[in-house]
Write a protein that holds these residues in place. Structure first.
Motif, PDB file in Angstrom:
ATOM      1  N   LYS A 187     -22.369   2.077 -33.450  1.00  0.00           N
ATOM      2  CA  LYS A 187     -23.359   2.441 -32.231  1.00  0.00           C
ATOM      3  C   LYS A 187     -22.993   3.709 -31.290  1.00  0.00           C
ATOM      4  CE  LYS A 187     -26.525   0.186 -28.931  1.00  0.00           C
ATOM      5  NZ  LYS A 187     -27.025  -0.833 -28.268  1.00  0.00           N
ATOM      6  N   GLY A 188     -21.506   3.182 -30.908  1.00  0.00           N
ATOM      7  CA  GLY A 188     -21.099   4.364 -30.152  1.00  0.00           C
ATOM      8  C   GLY A 188     -20.981   5.819 -30.586  1.00  0.00           C
ATOM      9  N   LYS A 189     -20.817   5.738 -32.226  1.00  0.00           N
ATOM     10  CA  LYS A 189     -20.826   7.190 -32.736  1.00  0.00           C
ATOM     11  C   LYS A 189     -22.347   7.574 -32.861  1.00  0.00           C
ATOM     12  CE  LYS A 189     -16.802   5.880 -35.678  1.00  0.00           C
ATOM     13  NZ  LYS A 189     -16.410   5.710 -37.348  1.00  0.00           N
ATOM     14  N   ALA A 190     -23.342   6.562 -32.906  1.00  0.00           N
ATOM     15  CA  ALA A 190     -24.670   7.231 -33.065  1.00  0.00           C
ATOM     16  C   ALA A 190     -25.162   7.470 -31.797  1.00  0.00           C
ATOM     17  CB  ALA A 190     -25.438   5.941 -33.542  1.00  0.00           C
ATOM     18  N   ALA A 191     -24.618   6.908 -30.843  1.00  0.00           N
ATOM     19  CA  ALA A 191     -25.066   7.587 -29.244  1.00  0.00           C
ATOM     20  C   ALA A 191     -24.545   8.784 -29.014  1.00  0.00           C
ATOM     21  CB  ALA A 191     -24.239   6.495 -28.082  1.00  0.00           C
ATOM     22  N   ARG A 192     -23.697   9.429 -29.903  1.00  0.00           N
ATOM     23  CA  ARG A 192     -23.454  10.921 -29.676  1.00  0.00           C
ATOM     24  C   ARG A 192     -24.369  11.707 -30.368  1.00  0.00           C
ATOM     25  NH1 ARG A 192     -17.366   9.892 -32.518  1.00  0.00           N
ATOM     26  NH2 ARG A 192     -16.706   8.290 -30.954  1.00  0.00           N
ATOM     27  N   ILE A 193     -25.423  11.152 -31.232  1.00  0.00           N
ATOM     28  CA  ILE A 193     -26.666  12.021 -31.216  1.00  0.00           C
ATOM     29  C   ILE A 193     -27.274  12.734 -30.207  1.00  0.00           C
ATOM     30  CG2 ILE A 193     -28.901  12.021 -32.531  1.00  0.00           C
ATOM     31  CD1 ILE A 193     -27.684   9.902 -34.367  1.00  0.00           C
ATOM     32  N   LEU A 194     -27.228  12.068 -29.149  1.00  0.00           N
ATOM     33  CA  LEU A 194     -27.925  12.780 -27.818  1.00  0.00           C
ATOM     34  C   LEU A 194     -26.998  14.001 -27.522  1.00  0.00           C
ATOM     35  CD1 LEU A 194     -29.484  12.606 -25.282  1.00  0.00           C
ATOM     36  CD2 LEU A 194     -27.616  11.283 -24.223  1.00  0.00           C
ATOM     37  N   ASP A 195     -25.676  13.758 -27.520  1.00  0.00           N
ATOM     38  CA  ASP A 195     -24.936  15.227 -27.337  1.00  0.00           C
ATOM     39  C   ASP A 195     -25.081  16.037 -28.385  1.00  0.00           C
ATOM     40  OD1 ASP A 195     -23.864  14.149 -24.862  1.00  0.00           O
ATOM     41  OD2 ASP A 195     -22.350  13.189 -25.690  1.00  0.00           O
ATOM     42  N   THR A 196     -25.100  15.687 -29.668  1.00  0.00           N
ATOM     43  CA  THR A 196     -25.269  16.779 -30.784  1.00  0.00           C
ATOM     44  C   THR A 196     -26.648  17.383 -30.722  1.00  0.00           C
ATOM     45  OG1 THR A 196     -23.858  15.367 -32.121  1.00  0.00           O
ATOM     46  CG2 THR A 196     -25.186  17.031 -33.155  1.00  0.00           C
ATOM     47  N   THR A 197     -27.710  16.556 -30.233  1.00  0.00           N
ATOM     48  CA  THR A 197     -28.905  17.469 -30.188  1.00  0.00           C
ATOM     49  C   THR A 197     -29.060  18.155 -29.074  1.00  0.00           C
ATOM     50  OG1 THR A 197     -29.927  15.267 -30.991  1.00  0.00           O
ATOM     51  CG2 THR A 197     -31.550  16.824 -30.100  1.00  0.00           C
ATOM     52  N   ARG A 198     -28.434  17.832 -27.883  1.00  0.00           N
ATOM     53  CA  ARG A 198     -28.390  18.971 -26.635  1.00  0.00           C
ATOM     54  C   ARG A 198     -27.457  20.106 -27.111  1.00  0.00           C
ATOM     55  NH1 ARG A 198     -25.872  14.321 -22.698  1.00  0.00           N
ATOM     56  NH2 ARG A 198     -27.531  13.953 -21.494  1.00  0.00           N
ATOM     57  N   GLU A 199     -26.393  20.069 -28.109  1.00  0.00           N
ATOM     58  CA  GLU A 199     -25.669  21.398 -28.518  1.00  0.00           C
ATOM     59  C   GLU A 199     -26.615  21.878 -29.090  1.00  0.00           C
ATOM     60  OE1 GLU A 199     -21.858  22.272 -30.917  1.00  0.00           O
ATOM     61  OE2 GLU A 199     -22.241  20.459 -30.865  1.00  0.00           O
ATOM     62  N   ILE A 200     -27.602  21.634 -30.103  1.00  0.00           N
ATOM     63  CA  ILE A 200     -28.150  22.174 -31.072  1.00  0.00           C
ATOM     64  C   ILE A 200     -29.334  23.045 -30.136  1.00  0.00           C
ATOM     65  CG2 ILE A 200     -30.102  21.891 -32.660  1.00  0.00           C
ATOM     66  CD1 ILE A 200     -28.455  19.764 -33.829  1.00  0.00           C
ATOM     67  N   PHE A 201     -29.910  22.266 -29.253  1.00  0.00           N
ATOM     68  CA  PHE A 201     -30.764  22.972 -28.477  1.00  0.00           C
ATOM     69  C   PHE A 201     -30.018  24.026 -27.496  1.00  0.00           C
ATOM     70  CE2 PHE A 201     -33.638  19.069 -28.325  1.00  0.00           C
ATOM     71  CZ  PHE A 201     -33.917  19.113 -29.221  1.00  0.00           C
ATOM     72  N   ALA A 202     -28.928  23.941 -27.202  1.00  0.00           N
ATOM     73  CA  ALA A 202     -28.409  25.137 -26.418  1.00  0.00           C
ATOM     74  C   ALA A 202     -27.958  26.329 -27.087  1.00  0.00           C
ATOM     75  CB  ALA A 202     -27.035  24.327 -25.761  1.00  0.00           C
ATOM     76  N   VAL A 203     -27.496  25.869 -28.308  1.00  0.00           N
ATOM     77  CA  VAL A 203     -27.137  26.954 -29.515  1.00  0.00           C
ATOM     78  C   VAL A 203     -28.431  27.887 -29.803  1.00  0.00           C
ATOM     79  CG1 VAL A 203     -26.259  27.679 -31.692  1.00  0.00           C
ATOM     80  CG2 VAL A 203     -25.041  25.901 -30.144  1.00  0.00           C
ATOM     81  N   ALA A 204     -29.329  26.960 -30.042  1.00  0.00           N
ATOM     82  CA  ALA A 204     -30.709  27.587 -30.337  1.00  0.00           C
ATOM     83  C   ALA A 204     -31.214  28.820 -29.198  1.00  0.00           C
ATOM     84  CB  ALA A 204     -31.775  26.532 -30.437  1.00  0.00           C
ATOM     85  N   GLY A 205     -31.038  28.318 -27.749  1.00  0.00           N
ATOM     86  CA  GLY A 205     -31.447  29.182 -26.875  1.00  0.00           C
ATOM     87  C   GLY A 205     -30.440  30.216 -26.922  1.00  0.00           C
ATOM     88  N   ASP A 206     -29.309  30.206 -26.871  1.00  0.00           N
ATOM     89  CA  ASP A 206     -28.362  31.183 -26.936  1.00  0.00           C
ATOM     90  C   ASP A 206     -28.510  32.403 -27.947  1.00  0.00           C
ATOM     91  OD1 ASP A 206     -27.387  29.900 -24.611  1.00  0.00           O
ATOM     92  OD2 ASP A 206     -25.527  29.090 -25.572  1.00  0.00           O
ATOM     93  N   GLU A 207     -28.643  31.786 -29.203  1.00  0.00           N
ATOM     94  CA  GLU A 207     -28.739  32.618 -30.257  1.00  0.00           C
ATOM     95  C   GLU A 207     -30.205  32.999 -30.530  1.00  0.00           C
ATOM     96  OE1 GLU A 207     -26.534  31.085 -33.691  1.00  0.00           O
ATOM     97  OE2 GLU A 207     -24.799  30.464 -32.184  1.00  0.00           O
ATOM     98  N   GLY A 208     -31.114  32.613 -29.743  1.00  0.00           N
ATOM     99  CA  GLY A 208     -32.344  32.845 -29.985  1.00  0.00           C
ATOM    100  C   GLY A 208     -32.968  32.658 -31.398  1.00  0.00           C
ATOM    101  N   VAL A 209     -32.841  31.479 -31.901  1.00  0.00           N
ATOM    102  CA  VAL A 209     -33.012  30.851 -33.162  1.00  0.00           C
ATOM    103  C   VAL A 209     -33.744  29.424 -33.086  1.00  0.00           C
ATOM    104  CG1 VAL A 209     -31.627  32.291 -34.680  1.00  0.00           C
ATOM    105  CG2 VAL A 209     -30.942  29.809 -33.586  1.00  0.00           C
ATOM    106  N   PRO A 210     -34.439  29.206 -34.040  1.00  0.00           N
ATOM    107  CA  PRO A 210     -35.123  27.774 -33.792  1.00  0.00           C
ATOM    108  C   PRO A 210     -34.015  26.710 -33.948  1.00  0.00           C
ATOM    109  CG  PRO A 210     -36.535  29.029 -35.341  1.00  0.00           C
ATOM    110  CD  PRO A 210     -35.361  29.785 -35.087  1.00  0.00           C
ATOM    111  N   PRO A 211     -34.272  25.320 -33.358  1.00  0.00           N
ATOM    112  CA  PRO A 211     -33.290  24.452 -33.589  1.00  0.00           C
ATOM    113  C   PRO A 211     -32.620  23.865 -34.991  1.00  0.00           C
ATOM    114  CG  PRO A 211     -34.942  23.872 -31.741  1.00  0.00           C
ATOM    115  CD  PRO A 211     -35.428  25.161 -32.484  1.00  0.00           C
ATOM    116  N   ALA A 212     -33.754  24.128 -35.974  1.00  0.00           N
ATOM    117  CA  ALA A 212     -33.412  23.867 -37.047  1.00  0.00           C
ATOM    118  C   ALA A 212     -32.368  24.846 -37.723  1.00  0.00           C
ATOM    119  CB  ALA A 212     -34.424  23.720 -38.057  1.00  0.00           C
ATOM    120  N   VAL A 213     -32.459  26.316 -37.478  1.00  0.00           N
ATOM    121  CA  VAL A 213     -31.330  27.042 -37.747  1.00  0.00           C
ATOM    122  C   VAL A 213     -30.185  26.977 -37.265  1.00  0.00           C
ATOM    123  CG1 VAL A 213     -30.837  29.624 -37.890  1.00  0.00           C
ATOM    124  CG2 VAL A 213     -33.083  28.862 -38.309  1.00  0.00           C
TER     125      VAL A 213
END
Length: 364
Positions: free
Chosen positions: A315-341
């Motif tokens: 469960k502790g590892k699964a809780a990190r999905i919050l941080d991973t998703t945050r990172e994806i949104f941040a990279v998407a914003g920085d690189e100007g691409v959709p979150p899936a990319v």
């Protein structure tokens, strides 16, 4: 068991290995696809489904196994991506003999593929497969396993949805927002409960009346929609597809845009019906949390089982999905691409970085 036909090579899917498995006596017809072992042995569930054709089954297992490579990479696991499909109606064709025959074929791969539950297969089925094969996870607690992986799958989707809420509204909570859950089976029903406990209002639908009946009994607070189009028209802030794949196509994207839906975050695999839908969502200003990121709680759980299962650790590892998703949104914003990319890029970087370590000689 023979290697797959040129139909695989012609698809340029990048798979390492695809095997077709048949046992005429039990009626087993299965395909195992190993997409990548760059991070470690491939890990992914077995889907038991009445495919219309052998080609449809092959297309599905190739798609699903590739998705597992990316899912396992972003989940931080030391596993590559693999998947298997058994062709048939699990209600009619599933038998002990068939499952044990399947276990023999998985065993023959020597640990390159580790199986688990998926659509049409359950914990008890994995216990049966494990009678012939040790490369099995998702087993029952009585057999030393972790049990139902939908618990942490739903928990992980909820963490991804919290990241969506934080990105859109400033706080990692769904309190005061309305979420539409399409599909209230093992994962969707648990997700609905987590959302209600968080203060969200939930509207749900499912093609299965027994599933809806169970939800009404367990969570009477949930509003019921007749079908998915009705759910999408009901004024939701977040859409959570939790049934089979392909839920997001151009028509659905246009509907979500027209209805003012702010985000999509659900438990279903392979939600994008075809490449390009993620850009349509992004162009419409709809925040899409990549499915293989947010629904990875289940594979995190079954992977932990391979090391002596600890629910708290998983469960502790699964809780990190919050941080991973945050990172994806941040990279998407920085690189100007959709979150899936952005998610694909992060996964590919990890795969390349870890695979490079194989070049370091350690002796022996």
């Amino acid at each position: 068991m023979t290697d797959a036909s040129p139909l695989v090579f012609g698809r340029h899917s990048g798979h390492e290995q695809v095997v077709f498995c048949q046992d005429a006596a039990s009626g087993l017809r299965a395909i195992v696809a190993v997409h990548s072992t760059a991070l470690g042995p491939s890990l992914g569930g077995t889907r038991f489904f009445p495919y219309e054709s052998e080609d449809a089954a092959l297309e599905d297992v190739l798609h699903l196994s590739r998705g597992m490579t990316y899912k396992n990479a972003l989940a931080g696991l030391d596993h590559g991506g693999g998947k298997a499909v058994i062709i048939g109606d699990p209600q009619r064709h599933k038998t002990e003999t068939l499952l044990r025959a399947y276990g023999r074929f998985v065993a023959s791969l020597g640990g390159r593929y580790i199986t688990a539950c998926d659509v049409g297969t359950y914990v008890a089925d994995m216990d049966t497969v494990a009678r012939e094969c040790r490369h099995v996870t998702g087993r029952s607690p009585a057999e030393g396993g972790a049990g139902d992986s939908s618990v942490l799958t739903a928990f992980g989707v909820f963490q991804g949805m919290r990241a969506c809420a934080e990105r859109l509204w400033g706080e990692p909570t769904l309190a005061g927002h309305r979420v539409g859950v399409a599909g209230v089976g093992k994962v969707g029903s648990k997700l609905a409960g987590l959302l209600i406990d968080d203060g969200a209002s939930v509207v749900a639908t499912d093609v299965s009346e027994p599933a809806m009946s169970r939800l009404r009994t367990e969570r009477p607070e949930v509003e019921v929609a007749d079908d998915t189009p009705s759910l999408l028209r009901s004024g939701i802030d977040v859409y959570a597809p939790c049934a089979l794949g392909g839920a997001l196509d151009d028509e659905v994207a246009a509907t979500l845009d027209a209805r003012g839906v702010a985000a999509v975050c659900g438990g279903a695999n392979n939600q994008l019906e075809h490449p390009g839908v993620e850009k349509s969502l992004d162009d419409a200003g709809i925040l899409y949390a990549p499915d293989y990121v947010v629904n990875s709680g289940g594979v995190i759980q079954v992977a932990d089982e391979l090391h002596g299962f600890s629910f708290d650790r998983a469960k502790g590892k699964a809780a990190r999905i919050l941080d991973t998703t945050r990172e994806i949104f941040a990279v998407a914003g920085d690189e100007g691409v959709p979150p899936a990319v952005a998610a694909d890029r992060i996964a590919e970087r990890r795969i390349a970085d870890v695979a490079r370590l194989r070049d370091i000689h350690v002796g022996g």
